[in-house]
Design a protein around this motif. Structure first.
Motif, mmCIF file in Angstrom:
data_model
loop_
_atom_site.group_PDB
_atom_site.id
_atom_site.type_symbol
_atom_site.label_atom_id
_atom_site.label_comp_id
_atom_site.label_asym_id
_atom_site.label_seq_id
_atom_site.Cartn_x
_atom_site.Cartn_y
_atom_site.Cartn_z
ATOM 1 N N ILE A 23 0.786 -1.028 -0.046
ATOM 2 C CA ILE A 23 -0.103 -0.140 -0.021
ATOM 3 C C ILE A 23 0.907 1.205 -0.050
ATOM 4 C CG2 ILE A 23 -1.767 1.312 1.270
ATOM 5 C CD1 ILE A 23 -2.942 -0.964 0.456
ATOM 6 N N GLY A 24 0.602 2.007 -1.034
ATOM 7 C CA GLY A 24 1.688 3.274 -0.995
ATOM 8 C C GLY A 24 1.169 3.919 -2.563
ATOM 9 N N VAL A 25 2.071 4.991 -2.824
ATOM 10 C CA VAL A 25 1.750 5.317 -4.271
ATOM 11 C C VAL A 25 2.498 4.610 -5.157
ATOM 12 C CG1 VAL A 25 2.137 7.721 -5.585
ATOM 13 C CG2 VAL A 25 1.409 7.605 -3.093
ATOM 14 N N ASN A 26 1.981 4.428 -6.300
ATOM 15 C CA ASN A 26 2.562 3.318 -7.082
ATOM 16 C C ASN A 26 3.382 4.225 -8.412
ATOM 17 O OD1 ASN A 26 3.518 1.233 -8.697
ATOM 18 N ND2 ASN A 26 1.436 0.620 -9.313
ATOM 19 N N ASP A 27 4.357 4.625 -8.127
ATOM 20 C CA ASP A 27 5.282 5.238 -8.984
ATOM 21 C C ASP A 27 4.900 6.380 -9.605
ATOM 22 O OD1 ASP A 27 7.812 5.801 -10.417
ATOM 23 O OD2 ASP A 27 7.285 4.052 -11.711
ATOM 24 N N SER A 28 4.166 7.468 -8.879
ATOM 25 C CA SER A 28 3.425 8.367 -9.602
ATOM 26 C C SER A 28 3.454 9.624 -8.473
ATOM 27 C CB SER A 28 1.985 8.124 -9.918
ATOM 28 O OG SER A 28 1.251 8.738 -8.797
ATOM 29 N N PHE A 29 3.282 11.128 -9.390
ATOM 30 C CA PHE A 29 3.479 12.140 -8.530
ATOM 31 C C PHE A 29 2.009 12.289 -7.899
ATOM 32 C CE2 PHE A 29 6.896 13.017 -11.706
ATOM 33 C CZ PHE A 29 7.879 13.322 -10.830
ATOM 34 N N GLY A 30 1.891 13.131 -7.248
ATOM 35 C CA GLY A 30 0.696 13.651 -6.309
ATOM 36 C C GLY A 30 0.061 14.498 -7.404
ATOM 37 N N GLU A 31 -0.996 15.193 -6.696
ATOM 38 C CA GLU A 31 -2.118 16.096 -7.154
ATOM 39 C C GLU A 31 -2.722 17.121 -6.381
ATOM 40 O OE1 GLU A 31 -5.686 14.678 -9.227
ATOM 41 O OE2 GLU A 31 -4.612 12.805 -8.576
ATOM 42 N N SER A 32 -3.397 18.111 -6.568
ATOM 43 C CA SER A 32 -4.060 18.917 -5.516
ATOM 44 C C SER A 32 -5.243 18.424 -5.309
ATOM 45 C CB SER A 32 -4.566 20.272 -5.993
ATOM 46 O OG SER A 32 -3.375 21.169 -6.476
ATOM 47 N N GLY A 33 -5.713 18.515 -3.883
ATOM 48 C CA GLY A 33 -6.843 18.152 -3.535
ATOM 49 C C GLY A 33 -6.912 18.065 -1.842
ATOM 50 N N THR A 34 -7.961 17.705 -1.109
ATOM 51 C CA THR A 34 -7.869 17.651 0.392
ATOM 52 C C THR A 34 -7.032 16.376 0.724
ATOM 53 O OG1 THR A 34 -9.779 16.284 0.772
ATOM 54 C CG2 THR A 34 -10.187 19.008 0.508
ATOM 55 N N PRO A 35 -6.259 16.457 1.803
ATOM 56 C CA PRO A 35 -5.762 15.171 2.150
ATOM 57 C C PRO A 35 -6.628 13.835 2.258
ATOM 58 C CG PRO A 35 -5.067 16.998 3.643
ATOM 59 C CD PRO A 35 -6.214 17.444 2.846
ATOM 60 N N ASP A 36 -7.773 14.038 2.606
ATOM 61 C CA ASP A 36 -8.593 12.817 2.524
ATOM 62 C C ASP A 36 -9.026 12.337 1.201
ATOM 63 O OD1 ASP A 36 -8.746 12.583 5.228
ATOM 64 O OD2 ASP A 36 -10.587 13.602 5.607
ATOM 65 N N GLN A 37 -9.275 13.307 0.373
ATOM 66 C CA GLN A 37 -9.655 12.936 -0.854
ATOM 67 C C GLN A 37 -8.376 12.290 -1.701
ATOM 68 O OE1 GLN A 37 -10.315 16.941 -2.456
ATOM 69 N NE2 GLN A 37 -12.795 16.727 -2.294
ATOM 70 N N LEU A 38 -7.271 12.916 -1.421
ATOM 71 C CA LEU A 38 -5.926 12.291 -2.236
ATOM 72 C C LEU A 38 -5.759 10.860 -1.459
ATOM 73 C CD1 LEU A 38 -3.945 15.449 -1.992
ATOM 74 C CD2 LEU A 38 -4.508 14.112 -3.946
ATOM 75 N N MET A 39 -5.862 10.757 -0.152
ATOM 76 C CA MET A 39 -5.506 9.372 0.563
ATOM 77 C C MET A 39 -6.506 8.177 -0.144
ATOM 78 S SD MET A 39 -2.779 9.775 2.207
ATOM 79 C CE MET A 39 -2.384 9.076 3.738
ATOM 80 N N THR A 40 -7.712 8.799 -0.316
ATOM 81 C CA THR A 40 -8.704 8.012 -0.915
ATOM 82 C C THR A 40 -8.582 7.497 -2.550
ATOM 83 O OG1 THR A 40 -10.629 8.749 0.543
ATOM 84 C CG2 THR A 40 -11.333 7.412 -1.267
ATOM 85 N N LYS A 41 -8.125 8.542 -3.338
ATOM 86 C CA LYS A 41 -7.937 8.499 -4.614
ATOM 87 C C LYS A 41 -6.592 7.317 -4.843
ATOM 88 C CE LYS A 41 -6.830 10.512 -8.825
ATOM 89 N NZ LYS A 41 -7.061 11.948 -9.797
ATOM 90 N N TYR A 42 -5.414 7.684 -3.915
ATOM 91 C CA TYR A 42 -4.494 6.865 -4.128
ATOM 92 C C TYR A 42 -4.482 5.506 -3.355
ATOM 93 C CZ TYR A 42 -2.515 10.649 -7.070
ATOM 94 O OH TYR A 42 -2.564 11.740 -8.060
ATOM 95 N N GLY A 43 -5.596 5.297 -2.820
ATOM 96 C CA GLY A 43 -5.750 4.067 -2.076
ATOM 97 C C GLY A 43 -4.936 3.599 -0.877
ATOM 98 N N LEU A 44 -4.577 4.919 -0.207
ATOM 99 C CA LEU A 44 -4.004 4.852 0.983
ATOM 100 C C LEU A 44 -4.874 5.177 2.091
ATOM 101 C CD1 LEU A 44 -1.659 5.675 -1.183
ATOM 102 C CD2 LEU A 44 -0.410 6.934 0.486
ATOM 103 N N ASP A 45 -5.621 4.367 2.274
ATOM 104 C CA ASP A 45 -6.707 4.354 3.628
ATOM 105 C C ASP A 45 -6.837 3.054 4.126
ATOM 106 O OD1 ASP A 45 -8.183 3.370 1.385
ATOM 107 O OD2 ASP A 45 -9.610 4.908 1.157
#
Lengths: 314, 282
Positions: A280-302
């Motif tokens: 579980i982690g970010v799979n070789d990509s950069f992030g993006e704008s969003g709220t912390p919760d939205q980002l953690m959900t989108k990238y599967g870090l929850d």
């Protein structure tokens, strides 16, 4: 069990600020340097208490790392403060030559690490810092999970000799480690014993791992839950012992799965106890704008993603 | 002054012999800048700095410190350190060889006496010197901190971060020096990336600037003494050393060709014939 006496939720950077103040009170040699982010790093209390031991560096991180290295030569224990991105990638060569190779007693303290920096987006959301710092010989790498643990870690690194990378973050998170948490550098925290699956988590992913474990236990899947706050030196014995017990491992981190906790765990288990691992982690990509919760959900870090990964491994 | 100009010149001659012999022995290293900075380092270590080689420790409390930012001119530093008593002169024979403490670029990793930080990747030494000088101030230690940088090195941005910081914070116990030989690997600094008016640049950054002939022992002694007298007055200090790369060996002088090239056997003989053996070869 998976019950904790919660302290009020708080950000890990505030834990750093509180720990720095305590370390400064305890030892006159502790000094702090900041690159124009004193409020963001919560270093104001130290600055106020010890103005002569606080160095405002301006937006000049390379110089900050060099000055910190030089301060150790007079016996000082410098803590540098800026965002994780500017604490690592921007100054990698300065850290490598002037601090790590020169074995200087500098504590590189890095806030706003990972996706949870939020709306500022990928330019500031470093997901490679643990990897970069872990590759440096002699560097200790610590990624605490909540306010209390960050405060304890900050005080602990002031007591040890040698360069340290201390990584923490921006948002308020559940504060579940004990206020008198005895932080031992390099020693895993065995949060909960179980036999079906090992969940090994660091930083902001530890609390979601607790939540996932609760849900799994409710379904009769027992979880061996381990917090690795010190990624280097890694508590390999704790990881191998857990894998031997469960035979299935999930690693959880707010970092690229390349070069972070997952990579280190995989390397350890490949040598000592090969078994299936889910990362579980970010799979070789950069992030993006969003709220912390939205980002953690989108990238599967929850918690949901950790729970699902465990179910899939059964 | 503890040594006369003639005595210092004799030491410099021996140091130059050491440099070309060390570089020749391993067919690698940087003779050009080393020869050009020999007089400055000899003046510092044998005359101007307050230091005690027999009581060396990392913190250097109560002693003046020196940092070499342009670490590639390690041969001159190693020779001067050995000749002033930091470690045995015989150890110069191990330069750049496997398991040596005299690594290609200076390091603390092998615990060589006299070295307080690694250098080689350019542009970092001034920051370290400012840190060490700041620690001295916190410790109530009135000693000075010296740092030498190359002129090409000033193309690194970190140098100017450090310059801005030192002036703003009145780090007036630092004496920086620039080896102003006008040469770098790819050619002259004018051709590669012009430094413009260096004196005006440092002054604009808030530094007190001295100029001197970095290959004239008398001028060096005078200027370093003036720089020391100017310390503690709220301004960081820089000395622009006009030097000739390869100084002391006629066929190496004034060209970037010998920046990082070792002499062959025949060239070594020609070089040594121009440099008197004054203290005994290692």
């Amino acid at each position: 069990m998976l019950e904790f006496e919660l302290s009020p939720s708080n950000d890990t950077r505030s834990g750093f600020g509180a720990g720095l103040l305590e370390a400064g009170k305890k030892n006159n040699e502790v000094v702090a340097l900041c690159a124009d982010l004193t409020g963001s790093l919560k270093m104001d209390a130290f600055q106020k208490a010890f103005p002569e031991r606080f160095f405002q560096m301006g937006i000049a991180e390379a110089n900050m790392m060099g000055v910190a290295a030089g301060l150790t030569i007079g016996g000082k224990i410098p803590f540098t403060g800026t965002f994780a991105n500017f604490s690592t990638g921007r100054v990698y060569d300065q850290i490598r030559q002037s601090i790590a190779y020169s074995h200087k007693n500098v504590k590189i303290c890095a806030s706003h690490a990972g996706l949870t920096l939020g709306e500022d987006g990928a330019t500031h959301q470093i997901l490679e810092d643990i990897g970069m710092m872990s590759m440096l010989p002699g560097m200790t790498v610590i990624n605490p999970c909540d306010y209390n643990q960050t405060k304890a870690a900050t005080m602990a690194i002031a007591e040890m000799e040698g360069p340290v990378y201390l990584r923490f973050g921006r948002p308020k998170v559940t504060n579940f480690t004990a206020p008198d948490h005895q932080f031992e550098i390099g020693k895993a925290w065995h949060i909960h014993a179980g036999s079906h699956v090992s969940i090994i988590a660091t930083g902001h992913l530890v609390w979601p791992a607790v939540e996932a474990a609760r849900q799994l236990e409710a379904e009769g899947i027992t979880v061996d839950l381990i917090n690795i706050h010190t990624i280097k030196p890694l508590d390999e014995a704790a990881i191998v012992a857990s894998a031997k017990k469960t035979g299935k491992v999930i690693t959880c981190e707010e970092h690229n799965i390349i070069g972070g906790l997952g990579s280190r765990v995989a390397q350890t288990l490949a040598q000592h106890h090969p078994c299936p691992i889910h990362f579980i982690g970010v799979n070789d990509s950069f992030g993006e704008s969003g709220t912390p919760d939205q980002l953690m959900t989108k990238y599967g870090l929850d918690a949901k993603s950790i729970y699902q990964a465990a179910k899939n491994m059964m | 002054m503890s040594k006369s100009v003639v005595e210092l010149q004799q030491i410099a001659s021996q140091v130059r012999r050491d440099i070309v012999r060390m570089v020749h022995a391993v067919n690698s290293g940087h003779p050009g800048g080393s020869l050009g900075c020999t007089d400055f380092l000899v003046a510092l270590y044998f005359n101007q700095m307050n230091h005690n080689p027999s009581q060396w420790d990392m913190n250097g409390k109560g002693q003046d410190l020196f940092f070499l930012s342009n670490g590639h001119i390690s041969p001159v530093w190693y020779s001067v350190l050995a000749r002033s008593g930091y470690f045995p002169v015989a150890e110069l024979a191990t330069f750049r060889k496997l398991n040596t403490r005299l690594q290609g670029h200076p390091t603390t990793h092998e615990h060589l006496e006299g070295i307080r930080i690694a250098s080689g990747s350019l542009g970092q030494g001034l920051s370290a010197a400012i840190g060490a000088a700041s620690a001295k101030k916190l410790n109530g230690d009135n000693s000075l901190v010296y740092v030498l940088q190359g002129d090409g090195e000033l193309q690194e941005g970190q140098v100017w971060e450090a310059a801005m910081y030192a002036a703003h914070n009145k780090v007036d116990n630092v004496i920086a020096a620039v080896d102003f030989n006008g040469q770098q690997i790819d050619g002259s600094t004018e051709q590669v990336l012009s430094l413009g008016n260096l004196q005006a640049k440092w002054e604009a950054f808030g530094w007190k600037v001295f100029n001197t002939n970095g290959n004239d022992m008398t001028a060096l002694n005078t200027t370093i003494a003036e720089a020391k007298a100017a310390a503690g007055k709220g301004q960081p200090i820089v000395i622009l050393l006009t030097t000739s790369m390869g100084k002391g060996v006629d066929f190496m002088e004034g060209t970037h060709k010998w920046h990082g090239v070792a002499p062959n056997d025949e060239e070594l003989s020609r070089a040594l014939a121009q440099l008197e053996e004054t203290l005994g070869d290692y």
